[in-house]
Design an enzyme around this catalytic site. Structure first.
Site, mmCIF file in Angstrom:
data_model
loop_
_atom_site.group_PDB
_atom_site.id
_atom_site.type_symbol
_atom_site.label_atom_id
_atom_site.label_comp_id
_atom_site.label_asym_id
_atom_site.label_seq_id
_atom_site.Cartn_x
_atom_site.Cartn_y
_atom_site.Cartn_z
ATOM 1 N N CYS A 149 0.279 94.650 13.697
ATOM 2 C CA CYS A 149 0.345 92.441 13.937
ATOM 3 C C CYS A 149 -1.382 92.136 13.236
ATOM 4 C CB CYS A 149 0.200 92.531 15.262
ATOM 5 S SG CYS A 149 -0.425 91.290 15.285
ATOM 6 N N ASP B 229 7.991 76.157 24.822
ATOM 7 C CA ASP B 229 6.662 76.188 25.319
ATOM 8 C C ASP B 229 7.289 77.160 26.330
ATOM 9 O OD1 ASP B 229 7.757 73.922 26.947
ATOM 10 O OD2 ASP B 229 5.773 74.994 28.250
ATOM 11 N N ASP C 94 2.841 66.419 29.199
ATOM 12 C CA ASP C 94 4.397 66.265 29.473
ATOM 13 C C ASP C 94 4.032 65.345 31.292
ATOM 14 O OD1 ASP C 94 3.189 67.218 32.235
ATOM 15 O OD2 ASP C 94 4.063 68.670 31.712
HETATM 16 ZN ZN LIG Z 1 -2.088 91.839 17.598
#
Ligand SMILES: [Zn+2]
Length: 341
Positions: A294, A256, A72
Site C-alpha cells: 500500500c 458505503d 440519506d
Molecule cells: Zn496503507
C-alpha cells in the site's frame, strides 16, 4: 458538479455521519481518492440542525469538500431506533414524530421535511424517506412497509419538484429506497412501483446481510432485475470487501459501510494479505508497514510497531493513520472493480 459518474462508475462512499469522516481532515479524505461521501440526515438534524448548516453555506462549504455529498433521509436509523424502542417516538402514516435523546426536543420527520432538511444541508444526491423495519418481519408488515415507502417516495418527489423545481432546476439528484425485507415478490413490487414514479437512482434498503452475516444475494438480484441499468444502484451499507465484490457483480455500483472507519478505530486493518490486528503483541517489534503493498500515508511512512505503540498509548494519530489506510484499501478495491469493467 458532474453527477453522471454516480450512474456509470463504481464508487465507495465513506460515512461522514456527523459531517466528518471520523479522525480525518477533508484533505486526508481527498488523498484516499474518495470522490463521494454520505452524511446522516438524522444526526445532523439533531446537531447542528439544518438551519445552522444552511447559514454556514451548506455541508460542503462547512467541510470544504469539493466532492459529491449524498444525504440519506434518516429513515434507516430513525425507524430502527423507534421500532426497537431505543428511542421514544411514533412511526405513523405521515412519517415519524420522535424525541431527541439528548435535548428532549420533539422532531417531525415526514417525506416533505426530509427533503427540506436535505436541501438545507446542500446535498448533491437526496434520498427519499422510507419505512425501514427490522430484518425479521412478517409478510404483512413488510407489505405495509413497501406501501408506505412507495407513498412517501412519491410525496418526496412531488415536494422536490413543486418546491424546488426538481433535478432540472437544482442540478441535484433524487434517489429512492427499495424495501420489501426478504420477500422477493415484495422487493419486485416495490422496485416496479418506484420505477413507475421515476427516480435518478434506486437504493437497496433494509438489511443487507442475513443472520449468518451472508449478503442477501437473492433479494439484491430481484431488485436489480426490476430497475433501469443507467441509474444509481446504491447498495446501502454494503459492506465487507468480499460483499462489495459480490454486489458489484450483481449490478450495484455505489457502496458505503461504517466498517472501514469503525474497524480502524478498533485497530483492525485490511491488507493485501488479510486482516491485521494492530493491538496484537506480535506487532510490538514489527518494522514492516501495515501493508507492504500500500502507498498510503500510513504505509509509506510508519511501521506496524510504531502504530501499535501509538494505539496502545491511545494516541489519536494512530486512529487517523489506520483510517487513512483502511479507506485507501477500499478505494483501491473499487479502482480495481472499475478497471475490470
Ligand atoms: Zn496503507
Amino acid at each position: 458538479m458532474n453527477l453522471d459518474i454516480l450512474k456509470t462508475k463504481y464508487l465507495f462512499m465513506p460515512d461522514a455521519t456527523r459531517g466528518a469522516v471520523r479522525y480525518l481532515t477533508t484533505k486526508q479524505l481527498e488523498e484516499t481518492k474518495t470522490e463521494a461521501l454520505v452524511t446522516n440526515t438524522l444526526h445532523l438534524l439533531i446537531h447542528p440542525g439544518p438551519d445552522v448548516i444552511q447559514k454556514l453555506g451548506g455541508i460542503k462549504k462547512m467541510m470544504n469538500w469539493k466532492g459529491i455529498v449524498f444525504t440519506d433521509s434518516g429513515g434507516f436509523q430513525l425507524f430502527s431506533l423507534l421500532h426497537s424502542k431505543k428511542w421514544k417516538g411514533q412511526v405513523h402514516e405521515n412519517g415519524a414524530t420522535f424525541l431527541s435523546p439528548k435535548e428532549g426536543n420533539t422532531y417531525e420527520l415526514t417525506p416533505e421535511t426530509s427533503i427540506d432538511i436535505q436541501m438545507k444541508m446542500g446535498s448533491d444526491v437526496l434520498v427519499t424517506l422510507d419505512d425501514c423495519r427490522d430484518a425479521k418481519i412478517s409478510k404483512k408488515e413488510a407489505s405495509q412497509s413497501v406501501e408506505r415507502t412507495v407513498k412517501w417516495a412519491k410525496r418526496c418527489k412531488e415536494h422536490f419538484e413543486k418546491e424546488y423545481g426538481g433535478s432540472e432546476k437544482t442540478g441535484k439528484l433524487l434517489t429512492c429506497v427499495v424495501q420489501g425485507a426478504n420477500y422477493l415478490d415484495l422487493r419486485k413490487e416495490c422496485a416496479k412501483e418506484l420505477v413507475n414514479i421515476g427516480f435518478d437512482g434506486y437504493n437497496f434498503g433494509g438489511y443487507v446481510v442475513d443472520e449468518e452475516g451472508e449478503l442477501v444475494v437473492d433479494e439484491m438480484e430481484t431488485v436489480i432485475e426490476n430497475i433501469p441499468k443507467d441509474t444509481i444502484r446504491y447498495a446501502m451499507g454494503v459492506g465487507k470487501p468480499e460483499d462489495i465484490l459480490k454486489a458489484s457483480k450483481i449490478g450495484y455500483n455505489l457502496f458505503d459501510t461504517v466498517l472501514v472507519t469503525r474497524n480502524a478505530r478498533h485497530g483492525t486493518v485490511y491488507t493485501s494479505e488479510g486482516t491485521l490486528r494492530i493491538k496484537n503483541k506480535d506487532m510490538a517489534l514489527d518494522s514492516r508497514p501495515v501493508d507492504p503493498n500500500c502507498k498510503c500515508e500510513c504505509c509509506k511512512n510508519y511501521s506496524r510497531a510504531y502504530i501499535h505503540h501509538m494505539f496502545k498509548s491511545k494516541e489519536a494519530t494512530a486512529l487517523t493513520l489506520l483510517t487513512i489506510h483502511n479507506l485507501t484499501y477500499y478505494q483501491n478495491l473499487i479502482a480495481s472493480i472499475n478497471s475490470d469493467n
